[in-house]
Write an enzyme that holds these catalytic residues in place. Structure first.
Site, short mmCIF file in Angstrom:
data_model
loop_
_atom_site.label_atom_id
_atom_site.label_comp_id
_atom_site.label_asym_id
_atom_site.label_seq_id
_atom_site.Cartn_x
_atom_site.Cartn_y
_atom_site.Cartn_z
N ASP A 62 0.82 -1.41 -0.30
CA ASP A 62 -0.11 0.00 -0.21
C ASP A 62 1.15 1.05 0.08
O ASP A 62 1.67 1.47 0.99
CB ASP A 62 -0.81 0.15 1.07
CG ASP A 62 -1.88 1.35 1.25
OD1 ASP A 62 -1.56 2.35 0.23
OD2 ASP A 62 -2.42 1.42 2.40
N TYR A 154 -8.78 14.83 -8.55
CA TYR A 154 -7.27 14.98 -9.30
C TYR A 154 -6.27 15.65 -9.61
O TYR A 154 -5.34 15.40 -9.41
CB TYR A 154 -7.51 13.43 -10.32
CG TYR A 154 -6.85 13.11 -10.92
CD1 TYR A 154 -6.60 11.58 -10.33
CD2 TYR A 154 -6.64 12.80 -11.93
CE1 TYR A 154 -5.51 10.69 -11.29
CE2 TYR A 154 -5.41 12.21 -13.19
CZ TYR A 154 -5.08 11.80 -11.83
OH TYR A 154 -4.52 11.11 -13.13
N THR A 188 -5.46 2.58 -20.52
CA THR A 188 -4.85 1.46 -19.79
C THR A 188 -6.38 1.36 -18.55
O THR A 188 -7.60 2.42 -19.32
CB THR A 188 -4.11 2.23 -19.25
OG1 THR A 188 -4.70 3.52 -17.94
CG2 THR A 188 -2.69 2.98 -19.64
#
Length: 250
Positions: A62, A154, A188
């Site tokens: 992580d 983002y 992707t």
């Protein structure tokens, strides 16, 4: 080959740009550790690399967790005996208008996209310094260059990555070069939520054809090659830069 005897960590490398980068680095002679939480794809990737004559290892990590990242760098040292190159392609996106976005979503994006860069640098820089220097590449985005409705968080995280990369480059010069890659649309799995929100693949491709000068999105290999450039001696006088590879869409 450009990376003979080099040792590289690809963080967030199980799929997409990271996976393409791991494959290319291996082909160029590097020993590679792939770190991710996507265990199935990560293990399949390193198996494929090793079956084709490479030296690759997978570590579950992580990348937003300090203890995990510290442990990861210990495993990197055990598996490939040091580190010359760090590349992070890890990413997380939550979509939604700012009034609807939760604090937890905001915090998780900054943890995965921005805090991970700090943690990776904190624990990898001493190893790269011990190797006599090397190179770091972090993943920014076209979202750091222009505003996009519905992805404010983002965009903010990727702006932070660009700024952190520039500052870190100054801090670590002259022995460690630090740059960021700013990709445009790339085909992707990461884009699946965006494509769904746009109404499907056909709508996405139409939008790209009408807005990107090269009239298509990239494939991951077209981002791996610029990353290879940034970490190789071909970019020996480049640091504190943000390399834009977006088909002209900026």
């Amino acid at each position: 080959m450009k990376l003979v005897n080099k040792r590289a960590l690809i963080a967030g490398g199980s799929t997409g740009i990271g996976a393409a980068t791991a494959k290319l680095f291996s082909e160029e002679g590097a020993a590679v550790v792939v770190a991710d939480i996507n265990d199935q794809n990560g293990n399949e990737l390193v198996q494929d690399i090793n079956e084709n004559g490479g030296n690759a290892h997978y570590v579950h990590c992580d990348l937003s967790n300090s203890e995990d990242v510290e442990s990861l760098l210990g495993e990197v040292d055990e598996k490939i005996n040091g580190l010359d190159i760090l590349v992070s392609t890890v990413g997380l996106m939550h979509m939604g208008d700012v009034v609807d976005m939760t604090e937890e979503q905001w915090d998780s994006m900054f943890a995965v996209n921005a805090k991970s860069c700090f943690l990776l640098a904190k624990y990898s820089v001493p190893m790269i310094q011990a190797a006599g220097g090397g190179s770091i590449v972090f993943m920014s985005s076209g979202a750091a260059l222009r505003g996009n409705a519905g992805v404010t968080g983002y965009c903010g995280t990727k702006g932070a990555v660009s700024a952190f990369s520039r500052a870190l480059a100054v801090e670590l010069a002259p022995n460690i070069r630090v740059n960021a890659l700013s990709p445009g649309w790339t085909d992707t799995p990461f884009n699946a939520p965006v494509i769904e929100a746009m109404g499907g693949r056909e709508a996405q491709e139409e939008m790209i054809a009408n807005s990107v000068p090269l009239e298509r999105q990239a494939v991951p290999e077209e981002m791996a090659k610029p990353i290879l450039f940034l970490v190789s001696e071909d970019a020996s006088y480049m640091t504190s830069g943000v390399l834009i590879v977006d088909g002209g869409n900026h």
